[in-house]
Write a protein that holds these residues in place. Structure first.
Motif, PDB file in Angstrom:
ATOM      1  N   VAL A 122       0.818  -1.224   0.000  1.00 36.53           N
ATOM      2  CA  VAL A 122       0.000   0.000   0.000  1.00 36.53           C
ATOM      3  C   VAL A 122       0.848   1.269   0.000  1.00 36.53           C
ATOM      4  O   VAL A 122       0.330   2.376  -0.166  1.00 36.53           O
ATOM      5  CB  VAL A 122      -0.977   0.040   1.211  1.00 36.53           C
ATOM      6  CG1 VAL A 122      -2.024  -1.048   1.087  1.00 36.53           C
ATOM      7  CG2 VAL A 122      -0.225  -0.046   2.529  1.00 36.53           C
ATOM      8  N   GLY A 123       2.164   1.109   0.226  1.00 40.84           N
ATOM      9  CA  GLY A 123       3.040   2.285   0.272  1.00 40.84           C
ATOM     10  C   GLY A 123       3.369   2.718   1.683  1.00 40.84           C
ATOM     11  O   GLY A 123       3.660   3.889   1.932  1.00 40.84           O
ATOM     12  N   LYS A 124       3.351   1.759   2.619  1.00 40.32           N
ATOM     13  CA  LYS A 124       3.582   2.072   4.033  1.00 40.32           C
ATOM     14  C   LYS A 124       4.988   2.606   4.289  1.00 40.32           C
ATOM     15  O   LYS A 124       5.172   3.661   4.894  1.00 40.32           O
ATOM     16  CB  LYS A 124       3.310   0.828   4.885  1.00 40.32           C
ATOM     17  CG  LYS A 124       3.573   1.020   6.385  1.00 40.32           C
ATOM     18  CD  LYS A 124       2.998  -0.129   7.189  1.00 40.32           C
ATOM     19  CE  LYS A 124       3.640  -1.466   6.879  1.00 40.32           C
ATOM     20  NZ  LYS A 124       4.993  -1.604   7.468  1.00 40.32           N
ATOM     21  N   SER A 165       5.645   5.934   2.822  1.00 41.94           N
ATOM     22  CA  SER A 165       4.915   6.964   3.574  1.00 41.94           C
ATOM     23  C   SER A 165       5.659   7.348   4.845  1.00 41.94           C
ATOM     24  O   SER A 165       5.698   8.517   5.223  1.00 41.94           O
ATOM     25  CB  SER A 165       3.494   6.477   3.928  1.00 41.94           C
ATOM     26  OG  SER A 165       2.720   6.303   2.758  1.00 41.94           O
ATOM     27  N   ASP A 189      -4.419   2.068   0.213  1.00 43.85           N
ATOM     28  CA  ASP A 189      -4.253   2.325  -1.214  1.00 43.85           C
ATOM     29  C   ASP A 189      -5.546   2.951  -1.750  1.00 43.85           C
ATOM     30  O   ASP A 189      -6.601   2.319  -1.743  1.00 43.85           O
ATOM     31  CB  ASP A 189      -3.957   0.987  -1.908  1.00 43.85           C
ATOM     32  CG  ASP A 189      -3.716   1.129  -3.402  1.00 43.85           C
ATOM     33  OD1 ASP A 189      -4.196   2.099  -4.003  1.00 43.85           O
ATOM     34  OD2 ASP A 189      -3.046   0.237  -3.971  1.00 43.85           O
ATOM     35  N   THR A 208      -6.606   3.400  -4.572  1.00 44.40           N
ATOM     36  CA  THR A 208      -7.178   2.821  -5.801  1.00 44.40           C
ATOM     37  C   THR A 208      -8.030   1.583  -5.513  1.00 44.40           C
ATOM     38  O   THR A 208      -8.649   1.046  -6.428  1.00 44.40           O
ATOM     39  CB  THR A 208      -6.057   2.419  -6.785  1.00 44.40           C
ATOM     40  OG1 THR A 208      -5.295   1.345  -6.220  1.00 44.40           O
ATOM     41  CG2 THR A 208      -5.140   3.580  -7.084  1.00 44.40           C
ATOM     42  N   THR A 209      -8.059   1.121  -4.262  1.00 40.97           N
ATOM     43  CA  THR A 209      -8.695  -0.186  -3.992  1.00 40.97           C
ATOM     44  C   THR A 209     -10.139  -0.114  -3.516  1.00 40.97           C
ATOM     45  O   THR A 209     -10.751  -1.137  -3.241  1.00 40.97           O
ATOM     46  CB  THR A 209      -7.873  -0.990  -2.963  1.00 40.97           C
ATOM     47  OG1 THR A 209      -7.756  -0.227  -1.759  1.00 40.97           O
ATOM     48  CG2 THR A 209      -6.503  -1.334  -3.492  1.00 40.97           C
ATOM     49  N   ALA A 235     -10.174  -1.036   0.726  1.00 41.91           N
ATOM     50  CA  ALA A 235      -9.522  -0.109   1.654  1.00 41.91           C
ATOM     51  C   ALA A 235     -10.392   0.116   2.882  1.00 41.91           C
ATOM     52  O   ALA A 235      -9.895   0.176   4.013  1.00 41.91           O
ATOM     53  CB  ALA A 235      -9.232   1.221   0.954  1.00 41.91           C
ATOM     54  N   THR A 267      -2.827   6.604  -0.115  1.00 46.57           N
ATOM     55  CA  THR A 267      -1.756   6.662  -1.107  1.00 46.57           C
ATOM     56  C   THR A 267      -2.257   6.428  -2.532  1.00 46.57           C
ATOM     57  O   THR A 267      -3.411   6.067  -2.756  1.00 46.57           O
ATOM     58  CB  THR A 267      -0.671   5.617  -0.795  1.00 46.57           C
ATOM     59  OG1 THR A 267      -1.270   4.308  -0.890  1.00 46.57           O
ATOM     60  CG2 THR A 267      -0.086   5.809   0.589  1.00 46.57           C
ATOM     61  N   LYS A 268      -1.340   6.624  -3.460  1.00 48.46           N
ATOM     62  CA  LYS A 268      -1.542   6.313  -4.888  1.00 48.46           C
ATOM     63  C   LYS A 268      -2.655   7.145  -5.526  1.00 48.46           C
ATOM     64  O   LYS A 268      -3.420   6.658  -6.350  1.00 48.46           O
ATOM     65  CB  LYS A 268      -1.788   4.815  -5.085  1.00 48.46           C
ATOM     66  CG  LYS A 268      -0.655   3.980  -4.455  1.00 48.46           C
ATOM     67  CD  LYS A 268      -0.734   2.519  -4.785  1.00 48.46           C
ATOM     68  CE  LYS A 268       0.348   1.752  -4.045  1.00 48.46           C
ATOM     69  NZ  LYS A 268       0.323   0.332  -4.240  1.00 48.46           N
ATOM     70  N   GLU A 283       5.839   9.357  -6.116  1.00 48.57           N
ATOM     71  CA  GLU A 283       6.946   8.573  -5.556  1.00 48.57           C
ATOM     72  C   GLU A 283       8.052   9.416  -4.926  1.00 48.57           C
ATOM     73  O   GLU A 283       8.904   8.897  -4.229  1.00 48.57           O
ATOM     74  CB  GLU A 283       7.559   7.702  -6.673  1.00 48.57           C
ATOM     75  CG  GLU A 283       6.662   6.548  -7.108  1.00 48.57           C
ATOM     76  CD  GLU A 283       6.330   5.600  -5.970  1.00 48.57           C
ATOM     77  OE1 GLU A 283       7.250   5.182  -5.243  1.00 48.57           O
ATOM     78  OE2 GLU A 283       5.138   5.299  -5.772  1.00 48.57           O
TER      79      GLU A 283
END
Length: 239
Positions: free
Chosen positions: A57-59, A62, A163, A165-166, A170, A189-190, A218
């Motif tokens: 998820v980009g943890k 982040s 995320d 986008t989910t 989410a 994120t994203k 990013e």
């Protein structure tokens, strides 16, 4: 709930045009998503910030971005690599902290997360750290107990990374994490592609957990404080 509120306002205010309804809808969502005055209280106190979330998820990115932001604001930041069971998580976090220019406490992959946090609490007190950011995914209750014992005066913030986008997935993740820990905010994120992140509205409405940050790319500066007014306007823009 939002639609019910809209129906009620249409009736009470005798609204007749779609544009009037749209304005009321925007106003209703903005009121529900207002973060209030104390959303970022952890920034002005000695704090421990948990950052949790599922893989992908980009943890970790982040955590790096948040550390960089706080350092630029003049805070003394310590990052804790307590997500010890995910392959390459520690190396990835070390790279991000290097870019952010902040200290990190880490052990080997597979180490006990509690032991890492114990060491970090001792270091945070000794170094007079302003904000200790803990990247973790496991043993939250155990880690919480260690912090209560070793760093009792620290203000606590728990952010879950989702995320954008989910969609409904989410929302479900937020619900599950909220059962395991007292979630105080969300990093969404994203949001750099086609995702508008409307799920933020549902999370706020259903779970009363505010979105506090959004990730839009990013780069290390691509984490922004959430502006509910701007966000809702963007949801309804025709672009």
């Amino acid at each position: 709930d939002i639609i019910e509120e809209l129906r009620k306002r249409v009736k009470e205010e005798h609204l007749t045009s779609p544009s009037q309804c749209k304005n009321v809808l925007i106003e209703t969502i903005k009121q529900r998503m207002d973060l209030g005055e104390n959303a970022y209280e952890f920034e002005s106190r000695k704090s421990v910030v948990f950052v949790i979330g599922v893989n992908g998820v980009g943890k970790t990115t982040s955590v790096g971005k948040l550390a960089s932001q706080l350092k630029k604001d003049g805070k003394k930041v310590l990052v804790v690599a307590a997500d010890t069971f995910r392959a390459a998580a520690i190396e990835q976090l070390e790279e991000w902290t290097k870019r952010a220019g902040v200290d990190i406490i880490a052990q080997n992959e597979g180490s006990d997360p509690g032991a890492v946090v114990f060491d970090a609490c001792k270091a945070a007190v000794a170094r007079n750290t302003d904000v200790m950011i803990v990247d973790t995914a496991e043993e939250l209750k155990k880690i919480n107990k260690i912090i209560e014992r070793e760093y009792p005066d620290a203000y606590r913030e728990t952010l879950v990374v989702l995320d954008g986008t989910t969609g409904q997935n989410a929302l479900e993740q937020a619900r599950v994490f909220n059962e395991a820990a007292n979630i105080t905010g969300i990093i969404l994120t994203k949001l750099d592609g086609s995702a508008k992140g409307g799920i933020a509205v549902a999370i706020q409405a259903e779970l009363s957990i505010p979105v506090k940050y959004i990730g839009v790319g990013e780069k290390i500066d691509d984490l922004h404080k959430f502006d509910s007014q701007e966000f809702v306007d963007a949801l309804f823009s025709n672009e």
